[in-house]
Design an enzyme around this catalytic site. Structure first.
Site, PDB file in Angstrom:
ATOM      1  N   CYS A   1      -4.170 -16.374 -56.183  1.00 60.18           N
ATOM      2  CA  CYS A   1      -3.395 -17.373 -55.458  1.00 60.18           C
ATOM      3  C   CYS A   1      -4.200 -17.912 -54.270  1.00 60.18           C
ATOM      4  CB  CYS A   1      -2.097 -16.745 -54.961  1.00 60.18           C
ATOM      5  SG  CYS A   1      -1.016 -17.900 -54.061  1.00 60.18           S
TER       6      CYS A   1
ATOM      7  N   ASP B   1      -3.180 -18.473 -51.371  1.00 58.63           N
ATOM      8  CA  ASP B   1      -2.642 -17.973 -50.103  1.00 58.63           C
ATOM      9  C   ASP B   1      -3.755 -17.472 -49.186  1.00 58.63           C
ATOM     10  OD1 ASP B   1      -1.386 -16.079 -48.160  1.00 58.63           O
ATOM     11  OD2 ASP B   1       0.430 -16.543 -49.285  1.00 58.63           O
TER      12      ASP B   1
ATOM     13  N   ARG C   1      -3.835 -15.326 -46.987  1.00 59.07           N
ATOM     14  CA  ARG C   1      -3.808 -13.890 -46.651  1.00 59.07           C
ATOM     15  C   ARG C   1      -4.386 -13.022 -47.761  1.00 59.07           C
ATOM     16  NH1 ARG C   1       2.504 -13.685 -46.144  1.00 59.07           N
ATOM     17  NH2 ARG C   1       2.144 -14.917 -48.053  1.00 59.07           N
TER      18      ARG C   1
ATOM     19  N   HIS D   1       0.712 -11.937 -55.950  1.00 60.59           N
ATOM     20  CA  HIS D   1       0.981 -11.113 -54.761  1.00 60.59           C
ATOM     21  C   HIS D   1       2.438 -11.260 -54.348  1.00 60.59           C
ATOM     22  CE1 HIS D   1       1.145 -14.432 -51.699  1.00 60.59           C
ATOM     23  NE2 HIS D   1       0.415 -15.052 -52.620  1.00 60.59           N
TER      24      HIS D   1
ATOM     25  N   CYS E   1       4.897 -14.348 -52.220  1.00 68.81           N
ATOM     26  CA  CYS E   1       4.165 -15.557 -52.604  1.00 68.81           C
ATOM     27  C   CYS E   1       5.030 -16.784 -52.336  1.00 68.81           C
ATOM     28  CB  CYS E   1       3.791 -15.481 -54.080  1.00 68.81           C
ATOM     29  SG  CYS E   1       2.945 -16.954 -54.696  1.00 68.81           S
TER      30      CYS E   1
END
Length: 212
Positions: free
Chosen positions: A42, A44, A46, A98, A101
């Site tokens: 992803c 993202d 993080r 994750h 999400c």
């Protein structure tokens, strides 16, 4: 959080640290790549997989997008996959979602979004509909979102196995092993998703020649 001016400064500090440990670090790094892993994750901010696994540069060839989707008509993804398999000879393909999400939550909430975002998330909405009964048995919404995240990874793994480049490799006997992961952002741990191997083989999703 860092500001923009910190980025270049901290890059120089990182370079100095690396060279103090190994004066040939960047010379060796520049010679070429031979990553054992293709990581499909992803976007993202993080989710830096090298940080989660304490890996050095050169370990992962990486493709990322919102909610780690695998589309058979995504030329960016297909080019990445082909290069990783045919040119780099990766030994493992990892599809990783994750918990927490944003893409999964957005698909679940069914809010109004732009056509682009709605189209991108439509496959996740379909997964939720297909598994409605299973998800409704979970009383807590966070648990339902976690399970939807796992189901999404399983769906993308199906897509990987169904791609001709992967099927041809499996049938030839020389192929990368395929894995599903969930990064548990709440605890920092990686959870491996079990692939229902025999069930998928019986349905023709996985070629019979594939061995884990």
């Amino acid at each position: 959080m860092q500001n923009y001016d910190d980025l270049l400064k901290e890059n120089l500090e990182w370079v100095e640290t690396k060279l103090s440990l190994d004066k040939d670090y960047f010379k060796n790094l520049s010679k070429g790549q031979n990553p054992p892993f293709l990581y499909i994750g992803c976007s993202d901010s993080r989710m830096p997989i090298d940080t989660f696994t304490q890996s050095e540069p050169g370990s992962f060839f990486i493709h990322r997008n919102i909610a780690n989707q695998v589309f058979p008509n995504d030329m960016n993804f297909l080019a990445t996959l082909e290069y990783a398999v045919e040119q780099l000879g990766v030994q493992h393909i990892i599809v990783s979602g994750h918990y927490e999400c944003g893409g999964i939550r957005t698909a679940h909430e069914k809010c109004r979004h732009s056509a682009m975002i709605s189209n991108w998330l439509m496959p996740i909405k379909k997964i939720e509909v297909e598994h409605k009964k299973e998800l409704e048995l979970l009383e807590n919404e966070d648990d339902r979102l976690d399970r939807l995240t796992e189901l999404n990874v399983l769906e993308q793994l199906k897509h990987i196995f169904e791609l001709s480049i992967i099927r041809n490799r499996i049938e030839s006997g020389k192929y990368p092993k395929i894995h599903g992961w969930i990064l548990d952002i709440r605890h920092g741990k990686i959870k491996e998703i079990e692939i229902p191997m025999e069930d998928w083989k019986s349905k023709g999703i996985i070629p019979k020649e594939y061995e884990k």
